[in-house]
Design an enzyme around this catalytic site. Structure first.
Site, PDB file in Angstrom:
ATOM      1  N   LEU A   1      -7.132   8.818   3.333  1.00 34.29           N
ATOM      2  CA  LEU A   1      -7.405   9.256   4.707  1.00 34.29           C
ATOM      3  C   LEU A   1      -8.574   8.438   5.229  1.00 34.29           C
ATOM      4  O   LEU A   1      -9.680   8.937   5.415  1.00 34.29           O
ATOM      5  CB  LEU A   1      -7.710  10.760   4.723  1.00 34.29           C
TER       6      LEU A   1
ATOM      7  N   ARG B   1     -10.347   9.754  -3.284  1.00 34.91           N
ATOM      8  CA  ARG B   1     -11.270   9.929  -4.410  1.00 34.91           C
ATOM      9  C   ARG B   1     -12.323  10.977  -4.120  1.00 34.91           C
ATOM     10  O   ARG B   1     -12.964  11.478  -5.014  1.00 34.91           O
ATOM     11  CB  ARG B   1     -11.905   8.589  -4.767  1.00 34.91           C
TER      12      ARG B   1
ATOM     13  N   ARG C   1       0.463  -0.931   0.572  1.00 34.43           N
ATOM     14  CA  ARG C   1       0.778  -2.154  -0.167  1.00 34.43           C
ATOM     15  C   ARG C   1       1.910  -1.841  -1.132  1.00 34.43           C
ATOM     16  O   ARG C   1       1.966  -0.738  -1.693  1.00 34.43           O
ATOM     17  CB  ARG C   1      -0.436  -2.640  -0.978  1.00 34.43           C
TER      18      ARG C   1
ATOM     19  N   ASP D   1       7.187  -0.439   4.655  1.00 37.37           N
ATOM     20  CA  ASP D   1       6.813  -1.625   5.441  1.00 37.37           C
ATOM     21  C   ASP D   1       6.259  -2.725   4.548  1.00 37.37           C
ATOM     22  O   ASP D   1       6.062  -3.846   5.001  1.00 37.37           O
ATOM     23  CB  ASP D   1       5.762  -1.221   6.494  1.00 37.37           C
TER      24      ASP D   1
ATOM     25  N   GLU E   1       7.015 -10.329  -0.825  1.00 39.20           N
ATOM     26  CA  GLU E   1       7.340 -10.444   0.603  1.00 39.20           C
ATOM     27  C   GLU E   1       7.498 -11.907   0.962  1.00 39.20           C
ATOM     28  O   GLU E   1       6.684 -12.721   0.526  1.00 39.20           O
ATOM     29  CB  GLU E   1       6.222  -9.811   1.447  1.00 39.20           C
TER      30      GLU E   1
ATOM     31  N   HIS F   1       6.842  -5.784   6.959  1.00 38.58           N
ATOM     32  CA  HIS F   1       5.372  -5.779   7.012  1.00 38.58           C
ATOM     33  C   HIS F   1       4.887  -6.025   8.449  1.00 38.58           C
ATOM     34  O   HIS F   1       4.196  -7.017   8.722  1.00 38.58           O
ATOM     35  CB  HIS F   1       4.788  -6.823   6.053  1.00 38.58           C
TER      36      HIS F   1
HETATM   37  P1  NAP Z   1      -9.983   2.454   4.689  1.00 36.27           P
HETATM   38  O1  NAP Z   1     -10.572   2.890   5.983  1.00 36.27           O
HETATM   39  O2  NAP Z   1     -10.845   1.790   3.680  1.00 36.27           O
HETATM   40  O3  NAP Z   1      -9.298   3.744   4.038  1.00 36.27           O
HETATM   41  C1  NAP Z   1      -8.770   3.742   2.770  1.00 36.27           C
HETATM   42  C2  NAP Z   1      -8.604   5.191   2.308  1.00 36.27           C
HETATM   43  O4  NAP Z   1      -8.001   5.162   1.003  1.00 36.27           O
HETATM   44  C3  NAP Z   1      -9.897   5.960   2.203  1.00 36.27           C
HETATM   45  O5  NAP Z   1      -9.709   7.227   2.736  1.00 36.27           O
HETATM   46  C4  NAP Z   1     -10.171   6.048   0.707  1.00 36.27           C
HETATM   47  O6  NAP Z   1     -10.759   7.306   0.428  1.00 36.27           O
HETATM   48  C5  NAP Z   1      -8.776   5.954   0.103  1.00 36.27           C
HETATM   49  N1  NAP Z   1      -8.826   5.299  -1.206  1.00 36.27           N
HETATM   50  C6  NAP Z   1      -9.452   4.168  -1.546  1.00 36.27           C
HETATM   51  N2  NAP Z   1      -9.268   3.911  -2.857  1.00 36.27           N
HETATM   52  C7  NAP Z   1      -8.534   4.912  -3.337  1.00 36.27           C
HETATM   53  C8  NAP Z   1      -8.032   5.221  -4.629  1.00 36.27           C
HETATM   54  N3  NAP Z   1      -8.283   4.427  -5.670  1.00 36.27           N
HETATM   55  N4  NAP Z   1      -7.283   6.332  -4.770  1.00 36.27           N
HETATM   56  C9  NAP Z   1      -7.046   7.131  -3.709  1.00 36.27           C
HETATM   57  N5  NAP Z   1      -7.498   6.905  -2.462  1.00 36.27           N
HETATM   58  C10 NAP Z   1      -8.244   5.803  -2.290  1.00 36.27           C
HETATM   59  O7  NAP Z   1      -8.774   1.464   4.917  1.00 36.27           O
HETATM   60  P2  NAP Z   1      -7.807   1.382   6.180  1.00 36.27           P
HETATM   61  O8  NAP Z   1      -8.403   0.485   7.199  1.00 36.27           O
HETATM   62  O9  NAP Z   1      -7.370   2.741   6.569  1.00 36.27           O
HETATM   63  O10 NAP Z   1      -6.581   0.553   5.529  1.00 36.27           O
HETATM   64  C11 NAP Z   1      -5.851   1.082   4.450  1.00 36.27           C
HETATM   65  C12 NAP Z   1      -4.864   0.082   3.920  1.00 36.27           C
HETATM   66  O11 NAP Z   1      -3.748  -0.025   4.795  1.00 36.27           O
HETATM   67  C13 NAP Z   1      -5.350  -1.357   3.799  1.00 36.27           C
HETATM   68  O12 NAP Z   1      -6.145  -1.570   2.664  1.00 36.27           O
HETATM   69  C14 NAP Z   1      -4.061  -2.139   3.759  1.00 36.27           C
HETATM   70  O13 NAP Z   1      -3.630  -2.320   2.429  1.00 36.27           O
HETATM   71  C15 NAP Z   1      -3.075  -1.242   4.506  1.00 36.27           C
HETATM   72  N6  NAP Z   1      -2.632  -1.867   5.762  1.00 36.27           N
HETATM   73  C16 NAP Z   1      -1.318  -2.134   5.964  1.00 36.27           C
HETATM   74  C17 NAP Z   1      -0.906  -2.717   7.140  1.00 36.27           C
HETATM   75  C18 NAP Z   1       0.554  -3.018   7.408  1.00 36.27           C
HETATM   76  O14 NAP Z   1       0.837  -3.928   8.185  1.00 36.27           O
HETATM   77  N7  NAP Z   1       1.498  -2.298   6.818  1.00 36.27           N
HETATM   78  C19 NAP Z   1      -1.841  -3.070   8.121  1.00 36.27           C
HETATM   79  C20 NAP Z   1      -3.181  -2.778   7.892  1.00 36.27           C
HETATM   80  C21 NAP Z   1      -3.575  -2.177   6.700  1.00 36.27           C
HETATM   81  P3  NAP Z   1     -11.746   7.513  -0.798  1.00 36.27           P
HETATM   82  O15 NAP Z   1     -12.758   6.423  -0.701  1.00 36.27           O
HETATM   83  O16 NAP Z   1     -12.273   8.895  -0.582  1.00 36.27           O
HETATM   84  O17 NAP Z   1     -10.897   7.434  -2.023  1.00 36.27           O
END
Ligand code: NAP
Length: 313
Positions: free
Chosen positions: A152, A175, A231, A255, A260, A278
């Site tokens: 989240l 976490r 991912r 996605d 890919e 993606h």
């Molecule tokens: P973010 O703000 O850093 O949020 C990541 C969330 O994941 C945090 O709530 C974190 O909470 C949780 N997390 C981190 N490590 C974890 C673990 N080991 N186990 C469980 N939860 C964990 O990142 P965001 O900007 O939302 O982006 C998230 C991801 O989306 C990116 O890293 C990327 O891979 C993906 N993404 C995909 C696309 C697409 O085109 N499909 C585009 C952009 C991003 P805690 O720290 O409390 O664990």
């Protein structure tokens, strides 16, 4: 076209949308990997890499760039960049957080609705003339469903905010507990058992590798739906394929993939999965905003030594 730039040339890794590449070229000279050639002089000129977060940057490439100071990815994920290697060499890594959250959240809502109402299948139903022969199967209502967020963060919160007006209940796994009112699960299997729809939006990398596995999918159950916009590495695709084939979950929308573009793969032939290439951040507005932030990072770094949005390891 080469620009006369006050900045050092950048090595460009990956294919960028035309408009984005043109924008980058207004400020920087971009060098393609094949143009590095064998000359140490050309490689020595490279102080920065510009890339996209769905490309991998191998350490042996970085070894060939003795004066590299910054790796700037257009995207938020940095699991394709060897962060500890970069840190050891004092190379700064930057990404483009926040500016893509809304676009990724919009796609995710679209995937949820498309899965519940079988929108791609319904489109095919009309196009192929199947409608002349019978009625399309009933779909499912989003209202009243329990949505489990795996991660989240910035994107997860934008997704939750957009889903709440559909009358869903949100719960999340991560976490640590956060300052939100939604139920927190410190156990992913327990969240999957609770949820009707599991949305994966945590980062990739070693700490989340294959956390969506058979146990999680079993817990999600035969009425459950998995949506992955995070991912490919987060999901055990063999387990997912089993679950989709044996109908131990209802469906999935994906996605992102291990490889890919997705090569020939049984996932492409299942009718209870929606696959997209993606495209979470793939809107004109968002990709340009990402390019602007990438340029800001590079300019700031070369001018002041400080990036705007450095990645904290
Ligand atoms: P973010 O703000 O850093 O949020 C990541 C969330 O994941 C945090 O709530 C974190 O909470 C949780 N997390 C981190 N490590 C974890 C673990 N080991 N186990 C469980 N939860 C964990 O990142 P965001 O900007 O939302 O982006 C998230 C991801 O989306 C990116 O890293 C990327 O891979 C993906 N993404 C995909 C696309 C697409 O085109 N499909 C585009 C952009 C991003 P805690 O720290 O409390 O664990």
């Amino acid at each position: 076209m080469a620009v006369s730039s006050s900045f050092p040339p950048l090595l460009k890794i990956g294919v960028f949308p035309e408009a984005v590449e043109a924008r980058l070229r207004t400020t920087f000279e971009l060098v393609e990997p094949h143009e590095l050639g064998e000359t140490p002089q050309r490689r020595a000129q490279i102080q920065g890499i510009v890339t996209r977060s769905n490309y991998r940057i191998p350490e042996d490439l970085l070894e060939q760039l003795p004066n590299l100071r910054i790796i700037c990815t257009n995207g938020v994920g940095h699991d394709g960049i060897p962060l500890s290697y970069a840190r050891n060499r004092g190379i700064v890594v930057t990404n483009t957080p926040s500016v893509l959250d809304k676009a990724v959240a919009e796609l995710t809502v679209g995937l949820v609705l498309a899965t519940l109402r079988q929108i791609p299948q319904a489109d095919q139903f009309v196009r192929t003339g199947a409608w002349q022969v019978g009625a399309f199967p009933l779909g499912l209502t989003l209202a009243g469903k329990k949505v489990g967020m795996v991660g989240l963060g910035r994107i997860g919160k934008e997704i939750a905010a957009r889903l709440l007006p559909f009358d869903v209940d949100i719960a999340y796994f991560g976490r640590q507990r956060q300052a939100v009112d939604w139920p927190y699960f410190d156990d992913l299997v327990a969240l999957a058992a609770h949820a009707d729809i599991l949305i994966v939006c945590c980062p990739g990398g070693p700490s989340t590798y294959r956390i969506i596995n058979a146990a999680v999918l079993d817990a999600l159950g035969p009425a459950g739906i998995l949506v992955n916009i995070a991912r490919g590495s987060v999901v055990n695709h063999a387990d997912l394929l089993n679950a989709l084939t044996n109908k131990t979950i209802l469906g999935a929308a994906l996605d992102v993939f291990d490889e890919e573009p997705l090569p020939d793969n049984p996932l492409r032939r299942l009718d209870n999965v929606i696959v997209t290439p993606h495209i979470g951040s793939a809107t004109h507005e968002t990709r340009m905003a990402m390019a602007e932030l990438a340029i800001k990072n590079l300019r700031s770094f070369f001018e002041t030594g400080r990036a705007v949005t450095p990645v904290a390891e």
